[in-house]
Design a protein around this motif. Structure first.
Motif, PDB file in Angstrom:
ATOM      1  N   GLY A   4       0.815  -1.212   0.000  1.00  0.00           N
ATOM      2  CA  GLY A   4       0.000   0.000   0.000  1.00  0.00           C
ATOM      3  C   GLY A   4       0.839   1.248   0.000  1.00  0.00           C
ATOM      4  O   GLY A   4       0.685   2.123  -0.842  1.00  0.00           O
ATOM      5  N   ASP A   5       1.746   1.342   0.947  1.00  0.00           N
ATOM      6  CA  ASP A   5       2.463   2.598   1.108  1.00  0.00           C
ATOM      7  C   ASP A   5       3.592   2.751   0.114  1.00  0.00           C
ATOM      8  O   ASP A   5       3.778   3.820  -0.464  1.00  0.00           O
ATOM      9  N   VAL A   6       4.360   1.696  -0.087  1.00  0.00           N
ATOM     10  CA  VAL A   6       5.532   1.842  -0.962  1.00  0.00           C
ATOM     11  C   VAL A   6       5.138   1.774  -2.430  1.00  0.00           C
ATOM     12  O   VAL A   6       5.324   2.717  -3.194  1.00  0.00           O
ATOM     13  N   ALA A   7       4.561   0.636  -2.820  1.00  0.00           N
ATOM     14  CA  ALA A   7       4.295   0.416  -4.235  1.00  0.00           C
ATOM     15  C   ALA A   7       3.397   1.508  -4.789  1.00  0.00           C
ATOM     16  O   ALA A   7       3.576   1.974  -5.905  1.00  0.00           O
ATOM     17  N   ARG A   8       2.447   1.954  -3.973  1.00  0.00           N
ATOM     18  CA  ARG A   8       1.425   2.867  -4.469  1.00  0.00           C
ATOM     19  C   ARG A   8       1.898   4.278  -4.676  1.00  0.00           C
ATOM     20  O   ARG A   8       1.541   4.939  -5.634  1.00  0.00           O
ATOM     21  N   MET A   9       2.716   4.742  -3.722  1.00  0.00           N
ATOM     22  CA  MET A   9       3.265   6.076  -3.869  1.00  0.00           C
ATOM     23  C   MET A   9       4.095   6.119  -5.139  1.00  0.00           C
ATOM     24  O   MET A   9       4.065   7.093  -5.880  1.00  0.00           O
TER      25      MET A   9
END
Lengths: 721, 721
Positions: free
Chosen positions: B243-248
């Protein structure tokens, strides 16, 4: 002007009727006599008197303090208006605009005061009547109190505006009525400025006290909100009267005055309507007057024709009022449209000339009225405990306060969808048929049932307070149960009223904005006036304008939080100095006055910054960046203000009813009052307080006030360029 | 095309460097070997391996499931693009646009996957290095992991786009480059669509797991979020990675692709730039490439030149990265502007023709870069525990969850003010100097430090996860304390990154919107294109457009709430079926996989409706109501989306850091973990989770995606009328 006086007579009669009704509301003493020795002991009656007097004195004191601030503002601002407009136009226009402004302000102040007095009188009457068997006596008392306010305000507003027009019309030739209407728009500005301070100041007052009183339970264990040992409780009750009742009145009065002024300004720019004479130009006033009569007829439905005989009829009765009024408005509008509007006429629109018919005008007014009803009913759907949104909210409390807040915020966001589609539809239809005149008429139409709306709005806090008083006077639990049922229905109905208020505010601001653009068009003598989005300055100010509602809400929300924390500190202090207060059977009474003073001081101190923001934003933008920037500012403020206002009001309303549903203990698995699930619901309710009663509804005024300020100063903005 | 290959070489070298760095991040095994027998016992190491494998498998499984949905979408949507554009233009354009779309989508998927793999590898490495003395080893590991992702993504994005342009340029004559750029804008659409599903799906996944894990403590007493006995904990950790890494990564890649495409489309419509040749047209790519080099140089500052030697240097190090990158960008931009842009050139703007200079172009780019930094620092001010806003928030927790929520919401609203003023200023300056080309360049400039931004964004969740893993592997408390310090700084830095993301999204959507208007102008062959506010259809859709962010947020917020409640139910069920899990010294392990499956299923199920809303809204509006309606929709969505996105992200970030501050126990009067004050803060943090990580950042994509869809389908909208 024979039409003029003939229109005046029915108005006078309505007002007379209203004031007679008001005169008979002498409250406490009369009811007390009727009940003597029946249901209440002597001690309870003494307590009732004590509470009544404390609330009454607190409310008077706050309003006096607030109005003295307002008076200073009115004096200074009317001088500013006089000077700026005299400079850009001439001194007569300047003087008449300033005069209209003062009249609008005074009417608004009077409206607020009447609302507060009626409410204070009726709270205790409702409490006493709740001791009688059945729901009818107490419902009717609260409902009639509401209608006294509703009719007094709408009647007063229309009367003062009409008289002003009559007097001014002596100074202006018919082909100069456009100038006259511009002067009259000062009336809307006056009404709206006072409404701003009322909404913000009153909103901060009431919610600081309410949140403070709620939080006392957190700090000092086992002292609920309405416990007589809670020092903040009188301030809370005062707040309901000065915040919820008086303010809604001032706000809707402002909307009424502004939408009528916007329609009048545009009508006076339409030669075909001018040619038709006074009646056609004053058509918006005719619609409002028709609305009052329709509301009056409908009001007997709830009290006489189909009275409230059981608990589940309360909400129905209130809802029926709104539906029936709207339905009756349709034929009534049809009749007056045929009487006053020419069969076809040319409108010199904001960017085109178009031809409109009687039929078109009728459709504009009715789309506003019916659209308002649908918006109101949507609001009800999202905030009433009868429907799935609040039921889901109740379920979400099982996993704690956090899910309650997440669900509540999402509910509010979702509740924006239908109202915005309806508003967009109304705007599209009215704008296409009659250009901005149509939009202004749609706003007037939506406020057609103003009197009913105000009735219902005032009804709610009266019931809420009646419950508070019952608890403080230590009456039988059944009394509180009954007032709670009345209050729950009132909460939903108040949400419906807020829907109307926001919807009409959006239409009003668009109409005022349009009138402003037309004004600039006249001043600049350029036939084609386009407000273009893709201009550097306009787009920059579109962004800034849509930020203002956030800035404003940040200030008002935080003010409530800050004042509530001051209140809690004071309460803590009182309990520490006088531990005897904690004794449940003790007779020691806390120092209510200090809490009242804290709320008053906080409200007055905190209302200045947001007030200045709203008033100065359009003026500074107009002076330093010119009209293109003002276009952006107004559009942006309108667009984001509507969404934020609707979502905040509905989120708050839903949380309030969610808490009430759990307290009513219909579903025992929720555990009722005091359970963890209830605690989660209380967090939501407390957060919802400033959202639904301070920030949300103040945004209406932000939108309208910025637009009317721009309209009043249009020539000045243009002249200094 | 000699320039083309000479520009290609440095890019290739950068990429080679990056992949070499990536290759050396072989994670767990290497570090384990280096630490053997030093700080961790065999049992701890076994636990670490177990946790690492579970997270890795969960993340792989989710991404595979998500990407298979995305693949279906990409296939269907590319066929739609091909058909609609072939119909309105010709099959070559249709095919090339669809191809660009597929390339954009694949690049975005690759970016997300790389981000996730790097993060999963590095979490456990950071945990292990946190056992070494000092902050440097663990900080450097996490920071380097972030920079691998940052450079890989920005390099990959620029490379694929540049190669696409090179290949396409074989098919188009120079005077047809405008058509070529339109085909290339499919690349932005592809990147953005995948980013949408990633942001929404990943956002729901991570926050469902996070909120679910938080709430377990509410339902089952004494099981904190990261306790290995908490069945939701692995899902929570997987969520941080997907959620946090891939999405940003996917989001910022989308912004980069779109802003570049917008600038390219406008540049190709400017004859003077076309005459200057390839370099001048590709100037936006040059700026981005320059940005990568600057970021690369700066990255050694944190790890080598001025390393992190103590706790209070962490936040400073991250902040310095952003500041230094921006400062270095200014002279670098000056050099490349002089190299590639003609001294003066004519711009055929959206509503006027204007003359621009090298200097003007330089100012546009730099205003974006510097403005982005100020927005980022403002975000930091509102969300870092160092400054008064969060400190006030901490104080408000003393009176319970309700005041915390009130203060937090108000903080978020307030945090909108400065960024919006900055954005308005940038837009005004860039728009005035170089019309919409200037706005697009400002967006490119703001994304100039993309690689640094991504580095910092990925750094945060890596540290957060490292802490989670430390707890689950039952390592010494000091390890957790260290990772918490890293994480707190990361949180603030992530908020800064979100500020950049939102700011650039606003500029990008305006630029795309402008490119759309210009496209329609070309198609309709009307020289003067005005987007007027006061048109019935446009105004109606302005309202509807500004409602869409609320509708979208309502869906995503509620999805998180719903999925979290499913998660809690599952956890409850596991504890009931296997009470042995509750034994603090027991060896029973919960069924992590079921929780992972719940999050995966919920994310995939719930991402469809909001995704459809964003994609269908502009298409349906364009098809049924025409371009005037689309103008309104895009403007409204942009105006209210910016405000809502900023306030949501900052409110959430502030609540998170408020909780962390109380947990750090700096002020003992707050009671630390487990106290009532801490509980109030936890409520805020839980509410903030979906605000800051699901709804808020998804709104960026809503704005951009609606604009680029309109741009790609512009000719189709025009043709079907």
């Amino acid at each position: 002007m024979p039409e003029a006086t003939s229109m005046f007579r029915p108005l006078y009669n309505i007002l007379r009727f209203i004031f007679l009704r008001l005169g008979s509301t002498n409250g406490y003493e009369e009811e007390r006599a009727s009940l003597k020795g029946k249901h209440s002991s002597r001690k309870e009656m003494e307590l009732l008197r004590e509470v009544y007097e404390a609330i009454s004195a607190g409310a008077e004191a706050f309003l006096r303090a607030e109005y003295s601030y307002c008076a200073v503002f009115v004096v200074i601002f009317s001088v500013i208006i006089y000077m700026l407009i005299s400079w850009s136009q001439d001194t007569t226009i300047g003087f008449l605009t300033a005069l209209s402004f003062v009249l609008g302000a005074i009417t608004s102040i009077a409206s607020g005061y009447i609302g507060m007095r009626v409410a204070v009188y009726s709270n205790v009457r409702t409490t006493i009547n709740a001791q009688k068997p059945g729901y009818m006596p107490c419902f009717n008392t609260a409902f009639r109190a509401g209608s006294v306010m509703g009719f007094a305000l709408s009647g007063l507003g229309i009367l003062v505006l009409y008289v002003t027009l009559l007097v001014f019309s002596q100074y202006f030739e018919q082909d100069n009525w456009i100038l006259m209407m511009e002067c009259v728009s000062g009336y809307g500005l006056g009404g709206s400025s006072i409404a701003l301070f009322g909404r913000v100041g009153g909103g901060i007052y009431t919610k600081a006290a309410d949140v403070g009183a709620d939080l006392v339970g957190k700090v000092v264990h086992g002292i609920p909100e309405d416990d007589p040992r809670n020092p903040a409780t009188i301030a809370d009750n005062v707040g309901d009267n000065v915040g919820d009742v008086a303010r809604m009145g001032a706000d809707l009065f402002g909307s009424f005055a502004e939408s009528t002024c916007a329609a009048l300004v545009i009508a006076a720019q339409t030669p075909d309507l001018l040619a038709q004479g006074w009646g056609a130009v004053c058509f918006p006033l005719v619609v409002s007057a028709t609305g009052i009569i329709v509301c009056l007829l409908t009001s007997f439905l709830a009290t006489n024709i189909y009275p409230v005989t059981s608990e589940n009829r309360i909400e129905l009765a209130l809802r029926l009022q709104l539906i029936v009024t709207t339905l009756l408005l349709v034929p009534a509008t049809y009749v007056v449209t045929n009487m006053f509007i020419p069969a076809t006429f040319q409108i010199d629109g904001v960017s085109r000339v178009l031809s409109a018919t009687q039929q078109d005008v009728f459709i504009c007014v009715v789309s506003g009225a019916v659209g308002g009803l649908i918006i109101g009913l949507t609001t009800e759907y999202y905030t009433s405990k009868e429907y799935s949104p609040v039921k889901e909210l109740v379920e979400s409390c099982r996993t704690g306060a956090a899910t309650n807040i997440i669900y509540g915020l999402s509910l509010g966001y979702k509740s924006v969808i239908v109202p915005v589609f309806i508003l967009a539809f109304i705007i599209y239809v009215a704008f296409s048929l009659c250009d901005l005149y149509g939009v202004a008429l749609a706003a007037v139409g939506m406020l057609g049932n103003l009197a009913t709306g105000l009735t219902i709005d005032a009804y709610g806090p009266v019931c809420d307070n009646a419950g508070g008083i019952a608890e403080m006077a230590e009456l039988h639990k059944d009394v509180r149960k009954k007032t709670d049922a009345l209050d729950a229905a009132g909460n939903t109905a108040a949400a419906v009223g807020k829907g109307f208020a926001i919807g009409s505010a959006a239409l009003v601001s668009l109409a005022l904005y349009g009138a402003f653009v037309v004004r600039i068009k006249v001043a600049s003598k350029i036939a084609e006036t386009n407000v273009e989005i893709l201009q550097p300055l306009t787009f920059a100010f579109l962004l800034i304008g849509s930020m203002l509602p956030y800035w404003f809400s940040a200030m008002t929300m935080k003010s409530v939080g800050k004042a509530a924390m001051e209140m809690v500190a004071e309460v803590k202090d009182q309990f520490e100095r006088n531990p005897e207060l904690l004794n449940p059977v003790g007779t020691a009474r806390p120092d209510y006055d200090r809490c009242v003073a804290i709320s008053t001081k906080a409200a007055l101190r905190e209302m200045i910054a947001p007030g200045a923001l709203v008033i100065l934003a359009p003026i500074l933008t107009g002076v330093f960046f010119g009209v293109n920037a003002v276009y952006g500012l107004l559009t942006g403020g309108l667009l984001s203000g509507v969404q934020l206002a609707i979502s905040m009001s509905n989120t708050g309303g839903a949380w309030d009813n969610c808490k009430k549903y759990i307290e009513a203990n219909v579903d025992p698995s929720l555990g009722g009052k005091g359970s963890d699930i209830h605690k989660a619901a209380v967090v939501g309710d407390t957060v919802g307080d400033p959202l639904k009663d301070t920030s949300g509804p103040s945004l209406n005024i932000l939108m309208k006030l910025m637009a009317i300020i721009s309209l009043v100063f249009a020539d000045f903005f243009f002249a200094i360029k």
